[in-house]
Design an enzyme around this catalytic site. Structure first.
Site, PDB file in Angstrom:
ATOM      1  N   GLU A  72       0.818  -1.218   0.000  1.00 33.42           N
ATOM      2  CA  GLU A  72       0.000   0.000   0.000  1.00 33.42           C
ATOM      3  C   GLU A  72       0.847   1.262   0.000  1.00 33.42           C
ATOM      4  O   GLU A  72       0.345   2.356   0.268  1.00 33.42           O
ATOM      5  CB  GLU A  72      -0.954   0.004   1.195  1.00 33.42           C
ATOM      6  CG  GLU A  72      -1.925  -1.171   1.143  1.00 33.42           C
ATOM      7  CD  GLU A  72      -3.053  -1.066   2.152  1.00 33.42           C
ATOM      8  OE1 GLU A  72      -3.167  -0.039   2.835  1.00 33.42           O
ATOM      9  OE2 GLU A  72      -3.824  -2.019   2.240  1.00 33.42           O
ATOM     10  N   LYS A  90     -15.846  -1.448   3.404  1.00 31.61           N
ATOM     11  CA  LYS A  90     -15.221  -1.769   2.121  1.00 31.61           C
ATOM     12  C   LYS A  90     -16.306  -2.332   1.207  1.00 31.61           C
ATOM     13  O   LYS A  90     -16.850  -3.409   1.486  1.00 31.61           O
ATOM     14  CB  LYS A  90     -14.146  -2.831   2.325  1.00 31.61           C
ATOM     15  CG  LYS A  90     -12.962  -2.403   3.184  1.00 31.61           C
ATOM     16  CD  LYS A  90     -12.163  -3.639   3.615  1.00 31.61           C
ATOM     17  CE  LYS A  90     -10.789  -3.284   4.139  1.00 31.61           C
ATOM     18  NZ  LYS A  90     -10.123  -4.474   4.737  1.00 31.61           N
TER      19      LYS A  90
HETATM   20  C1  2PG Z   1      -7.218  -3.849   5.695  1.00 29.89           C
HETATM   21  C2  2PG Z   1      -6.975  -3.697   4.208  1.00 29.89           C
HETATM   22  C3  2PG Z   1      -6.442  -2.350   3.850  1.00 29.89           C
HETATM   23  P1  2PG Z   1      -6.698  -5.798   2.705  1.00 29.89           P
HETATM   24  O1  2PG Z   1      -6.920  -4.878   6.300  1.00 29.89           O
HETATM   25  O2  2PG Z   1      -7.785  -2.952   6.289  1.00 29.89           O
HETATM   26  O3  2PG Z   1      -5.313  -2.010   4.583  1.00 29.89           O
HETATM   27  O4  2PG Z   1      -6.119  -4.711   3.725  1.00 29.89           O
HETATM   28  O5  2PG Z   1      -7.273  -5.087   1.565  1.00 29.89           O
HETATM   29  O6  2PG Z   1      -5.517  -6.661   2.338  1.00 29.89           O
HETATM   30  O7  2PG Z   1      -7.728  -6.574   3.471  1.00 29.89           O
HETATM   31 MG    MG Z   2      -7.918  -4.170   8.208  1.00 34.94          MG
END
Ligand code: 2PG
Ligand code: MG
Length: 436
Positions: free
Chosen positions: A206, A338
Site C-alpha cells: 500500500e 469496504k
Molecule cells: C485492511 C486492508 C487495507 P486488505 O486490512 O484494512 O489495509 O487490507 O485489503 O488486504 O484486506
Molecule cells: Mg484491516
C-alpha cells in the site's frame, strides 16, 4: 426509454496495483452516458467477506477473471438492460437475487462490486454531478479525516512485521489539504529516519515503507520520531492509528508474533495493546483481536472506553447484521466499510447506516489491491462517513484517491467542512441513538 435507462453493461479485464487481473465494468445508458468502476482486491480478508470469482486456471496463478466478465456481458446485461440506473437499491437487490449465495460466490463479489459502483457512477453522470454529490442528495458534506499508512507489515509486506498497518491521523489539521500536507512531511521524515538507521527495504503493497524492524514496538517509536522530525507534536498534531489485522496471526485466543518469536494468549495480547496505548499517542486500533475472539473484543473495548477507537474490519466485514450484533455486544465502536466486502453499494450503505445508529465511527476503506478508481473517496464524502483509509502516501493508486479528495475540497469552496479529531467515536458526546 429515458436518458437514465441502462443500455448495456460491459466487463473487461484490467490490472490492479499488484499486477493481478481484476474486473472493470462500464454501465452504458441509452443517452450515451457511461459509468465505470474497477473492483479492488484484499489480501488480509475476513472469512465473512463476499468472495472474488477467480477462474482458478493456470493463467496468472489462477487469478484470472474471465468468468466474472462473462457474467457481466451476458446474464447481468440481460437482466439490467432497460432498467432505470437511478434505482440503485432495486438493481443491487436484483444482483443479490441473481447470485443467490450468502458469500456472492456464483457471480463473484468482485463482479457485483464493479457493477454496483458503475451503476452509481452512471446515475451520477446522468444527473451531471460528481458521485459524492449524487450520494449526498442535497445534504451538507464533510471531508473525511484521513488515516494514512507510514509502515506496511503483515500480509502486505511478507509478514516482515506482524502488525499490518502503522498509520498516522493528522488530528490537528483544520482542513483536508492541511491534513495531507502534514502527512507528506511525516512520510518523508520517516523515510529519512529509516534510511539513516538502515531499516528500509522499499515499499509494501500500500506504499508504506517495508520496514526492517527488530520488534513491532520499534515501529511505534519510529513513528513518534517521524512526527517530531516533521515539526509536529505527537498526540496533538498527529496521532497513531494501527491495523493489527490479528486474524492473520491469531486463532482460538492465541496470538503468534513471529517477528518477536513469542506467542500470547488473549489476555497477553490485550495487555500488550493497552501498554502501547498508554505509552504512545494511539487513538485508533483496527482488528486488535482475531475475528473468532469475541470475548477479547468485548473486554478490550470496555477497557479502552473513552480513549480509543476500536474498529472492526475482518470482524464486521461491512455487514449490517454484524455491526448490529457488535453494537449489542459493545465489541467495538467503529466499522471499516469496504464495498467489496459487502458486494454492493446498497449493502455497504446499510452497514454504514447501522453503524451510525449505534453511534459507531465509520471509515470508508480501500483494499491492498487497488486501481486508479477513486469511487471510495466519493462514498466517504457523499455519505459523510467522517474517516477515510486509503493506504500510504505513495504509489499512484493511493495518491489518485488523496488527490481526488483535494479536488472535491476545492469544488466545495473555501468554507468546506473537515471532520477533524472530533469525528472519532470516543470524542463525541455519549451516543444517544448516535445520529449526527
Ligand atoms: C485492511 C486492508 C487495507 P486488505 O486490512 O484494512 O489495509 O487490507 O485489503 O488486504 O484486506
Ligand atoms: Mg484491516
Amino acid at each position: 426509454m429515458t436518458t437514465s435507462t441502462i443500455r448495456r453493461v460491459r466487463g473487461r479485464r484490467v490490472w490492479d496495483s499488484r499486477g493481478r487481473p481484476t474486473i472493470e465494468v462500464d454501465v452504458e445508458l441509452a443517452s450515451g452516458v457511461r459509468g465505470r468502476a474497477i473492483a479492488p482486491a484484499g489480501a488480509s480478508r475476513g472469512s465473512g467477506e463476499a468472495v472474488d470469482l477467480r477462474d482458478g486456471t493456470e493463467r496468472f496463478g489462477g487469478q484470472d477473471v474471465m468468468m466474472a466478465i462473462a457474467h457481466v456481458n451476458k446474464p447481468i446485461t440481460m437482466r439490467l438492460a432497460g432498467r432505470d440506473v437511478q434505482d440503485q437499491q432495486a438493481i443491487d437487490y436484483e444482483l443479490i437475487e441473481m447470485d443467490a449465495t450468502p458469500e456472492k460466490s456464483k457471480l463473484g463479489g468482485n463482479t457485483l462490486t464493479a457493477v454496483s459502483l458503475a451503476v452509481a457512477q452512471a446515475a451520477a453522470a446522468a444527473n451531471g454531478v460528481p458521485l459524492w454529490k449524487h450520494l449526498a442528495q442535497g445534504r451538507e458534506v464533510t471531508l473525511p479525516l484521513p488515516e494514512i499508512q507510514i509502515f506496511g507489515g503483515g500480509a502486505h509486506a511478507g509478514q516482515r512485521v506482524d502488525i499490518q498497518d502503522f498509520m498516522v491521523m493528522p488530528i490537528g489539521a483544520w482542513t483536508f489539504s492541511d491534513a495531507l500536507a502534514m502527512v507528506a512531511e511525516i512520510y518523508r521524515a520517516a523515510g529519512d529516519l529509516m534510511r539513516d538507521a538502515g531499516k528500509i527495504a522499499g515499499v509494501a503493497d500500500e506504499g508504506g515503507y517495508w520496514p526492517l524492524f527488530a520488534s513491532n514496538e520499534d515501529a511505534l517509536e519510529m513513528l513518534v520520531r517521524a512526527i517530531e522530525k516533521a515539526g509536529l507534536r505527537p498526540g496533538s498534531d498527529a496521532a497513531i492509528s494501527l491495523d493489527i489485522a490479528a486474524s492473520q496471526f491469531g486463532r482460538d485466543g492465541r496470538y503468534r508474533l513471529a517477528l518477536e518469536g513469542r506467542e500470547l494468549d488473549r489476555d497477553g495480547m490485550a495487555e500488550m495493546l493497552v501498554r502501547w496505548v498508554d505509552r504512545y499517542p494511539i487513538v485508533s486500533i483496527e482488528d486488535p483481536f482475531a475475528e473468532d475472539d469475541r470475548i477479547a473484543w468485548i473486554a478490550f473495548t470496555k477497557a479502552m472506553a473513552g480513549r480509543l477507537q476500536v474498529i472492526g474490519d475482518d470482524y464486521l466485514t461491512t455487514s449490517a447484521e454484524r455491526v448490529e450484533a457488535a453494537a449489542v455486544d459493545h465489541a467495538c465502536n467503529a466499522v471499516l466499510l469496504k464495498p467489496n466486502q459487502a458486494g454492493t453499494v446498497t449493502e455497504t450503505k446499510a452497514a454504514l447506516d447501522m453503524a451510525r445508529k449505534a453511534g459507531f465511527g465509520t471509515i470508508v476503506s480501500a483494499r491492498s489491491g487497488e486501481s486508479e478508481d477513486t469511487a471510495i473517496v466519493h462514498l466517504a464524502v457523499g455519505w459523510n462517513a467522517g474517516q477515510l483509509k486509503v493506504g500510504s502516501f505513495a504509489r499512484s493508486e493511493r495518491m489518485a484517491k488523496w488527490n481526488e479528495g483535494l479536488r472535491i475540497e476545492e469544488s466545495l469552496g473555501p468554507h468546506s467542512q473537515f471532520a477533524g479529531f472530533d469525528v472519532l467515536p470516543f470524542r463525541r458526546p455519549a451516543a444517544a441513538g448516535g445520529t449526527r
